[in-house]
Design a protein around this motif. Structure first.
Motif, PDB file in Angstrom:
ATOM      1  N   HIS A 172      34.050  15.252  36.097  1.00  0.00           N
ATOM      2  CA  HIS A 172      32.867  14.858  36.885  1.00  0.00           C
ATOM      3  C   HIS A 172      31.602  14.715  36.033  1.00  0.00           C
ATOM      4  CE1 HIS A 172      35.351  15.807  40.369  1.00  0.00           C
ATOM      5  NE2 HIS A 172      35.558  17.009  39.864  1.00  0.00           N
ATOM      6  N   SER A 188      26.226  14.635  41.232  1.00  0.00           N
ATOM      7  CA  SER A 188      26.163  13.174  41.195  1.00  0.00           C
ATOM      8  C   SER A 188      24.743  12.665  41.362  1.00  0.00           C
ATOM      9  CB  SER A 188      27.067  12.579  42.287  1.00  0.00           C
ATOM     10  OG  SER A 188      28.420  12.755  41.966  1.00  0.00           O
ATOM     11  N   LEU A 218      31.383   8.727  43.126  1.00  0.00           N
ATOM     12  CA  LEU A 218      31.746   9.852  43.988  1.00  0.00           C
ATOM     13  C   LEU A 218      32.070   9.378  45.405  1.00  0.00           C
ATOM     14  CD1 LEU A 218      31.978  12.917  44.548  1.00  0.00           C
ATOM     15  CD2 LEU A 218      29.532  12.888  45.089  1.00  0.00           C
ATOM     16  N   GLU A 233      30.161  11.188  36.946  1.00  0.00           N
ATOM     17  CA  GLU A 233      30.439  10.774  38.320  1.00  0.00           C
ATOM     18  C   GLU A 233      29.131  10.497  39.062  1.00  0.00           C
ATOM     19  OE1 GLU A 233      34.019  12.120  41.102  1.00  0.00           O
ATOM     20  OE2 GLU A 233      32.393  13.577  41.098  1.00  0.00           O
ATOM     21  N   THR A 268      23.016  10.392  38.612  1.00  0.00           N
ATOM     22  CA  THR A 268      22.494   9.083  39.011  1.00  0.00           C
ATOM     23  C   THR A 268      21.025   8.948  38.625  1.00  0.00           C
ATOM     24  OG1 THR A 268      24.038   9.020  40.884  1.00  0.00           O
ATOM     25  CG2 THR A 268      22.173   7.501  40.952  1.00  0.00           C
ATOM     26  N   GLY A 315      34.356   8.443  36.425  1.00  0.00           N
ATOM     27  CA  GLY A 315      33.665   9.665  36.809  1.00  0.00           C
ATOM     28  C   GLY A 315      33.958  10.850  35.918  1.00  0.00           C
TER      29      GLY A 315
END
Length: 288
Positions: free
Chosen positions: A240, A71, A248, A243, A75, A236
């Motif tokens: 994943h 994550s 998360l 995500e 991000t 997400g």
């Protein structure tokens, strides 16, 4: 009595309501998150009634968790490509191109760009879901490939394009204001000396708006890093692949019931935000 003539007590009386609101809706939730982040607090079960302090165990577990590191990476990509590069470049490009167009055309373009920014996130997410969905999605029909599931096959690319489209308005408005402060005579001089458009922006315009660029980049980076809208498009998934950290944290807290663990992730996200903010502040100070 201070220079305004109000006096300390009367001045405090004016700001007290704002301080109360900040304390109730910002300071208290932040402190509460810090507290439960060092506990094993859960949404249900014995730990919900009697949470136990576990210190930094949640933080250590998060750092070692492959889902968390995944994550963090997603991000960072989301912020870099949709905010730092995408919104910045498109916002400046629109502001630059609209400088000398007719007022009615400038207002029309700005109105359409602003519309994507002021609409509620749920509405915008639904519209994009309709555009990118499989079989009946507008994009697939236009490209002649209705079988393409854009949100499943290209989840992060879809989220990046979505966030650029949605968030460019703020950058455009800020750069429009910044460009108005650049002396037109300097731009005209550069043009007469044969400077290209890129040379004019780099050598004439950018030195005047450097502070605006840094401020804009800081704000849109923090907003994007904490944006929950991706959950409305991909939740997400798949597996994943989209995500980002806010998604998360939500899934760990409300779907998994691990409130203490999710709060520790929130603390790490806060530390990351502070680190990024400090870097930008130092760059702004160098400018001064």
């Amino acid at each position: 009595m201070d220079s305004s003539g109000l006096g300390v007590r009367r001045a405090l009386g004016f700001v007290a309501p704002a301080l109360v609101l900040i304390g109730v809706f910002l300071v208290f939730p932040a402190l509460w998150t810090l507290y439960i982040g060092i506990t094993n607090y859960q949404l249900t079960g014995p730990a919900a009634a009697n949470p136990r302090i576990v210190g930094l165990d949640n933080v250590v577990e998060a750092v070692r968790d492959p889902l968390f590191t995944n994550s963090v990476w997603l991000t960072a990509l989301f912020v870099l490509f949709s905010a730092v590069l995408g919104q910045n470049a498109l916002g400046f490009g629109l502001a630059w191109l609209l400088r000398n167009v007719r007022p009615w055309l400038r207002r029309t373009v700005e109105g359409f760009v602003l519309l994507s920014w002021i609409l509620p996130g749920t509405v915008v997410a639904y519209l994009w879901f309709a555009v990118l969905s499989r079989d009946t999605g507008t994009l697939g029909l236009l490209l002649g490939s209705p079988e393409t599931a854009w949100l499943v096959q290209y989840p992060m690319t879809s989220l990046i394009i979505f966030n650029v489209w949605r968030g460019t308005a703020f950058s455009m408005l800020l750069y429009t204001s910044a460009l108005a402060a650049v002396p037109p005579s300097q731009i005209e001089t550069a043009r007469l000396m044969g400077a290209s458009g890129w040379q004019t922006v780099r050598d004439v315009v950018f030195p005047h708006i450097r502070g605006h660029v840094l401020t804009n980049t800081l704000l849109i980076s923090l907003w994007t890093a904490n944006d929950f809208t991706p959950f409305l498009l991909t939740a997400g998934g798949p597996n994943h692949q989209s995500e980002v950290l806010p998604v998360l944290i939500y899934r760990q807290a409300l779907e998994g019931g691990q409130l203490g663990y999710a709060s520790a992730m929130s603390m790490l996200l806060l530390v990351g935000n502070l680190a990024v903010a400090l870097v930008y502040v130092r760059l702004l100070r160098r400018r001064a």
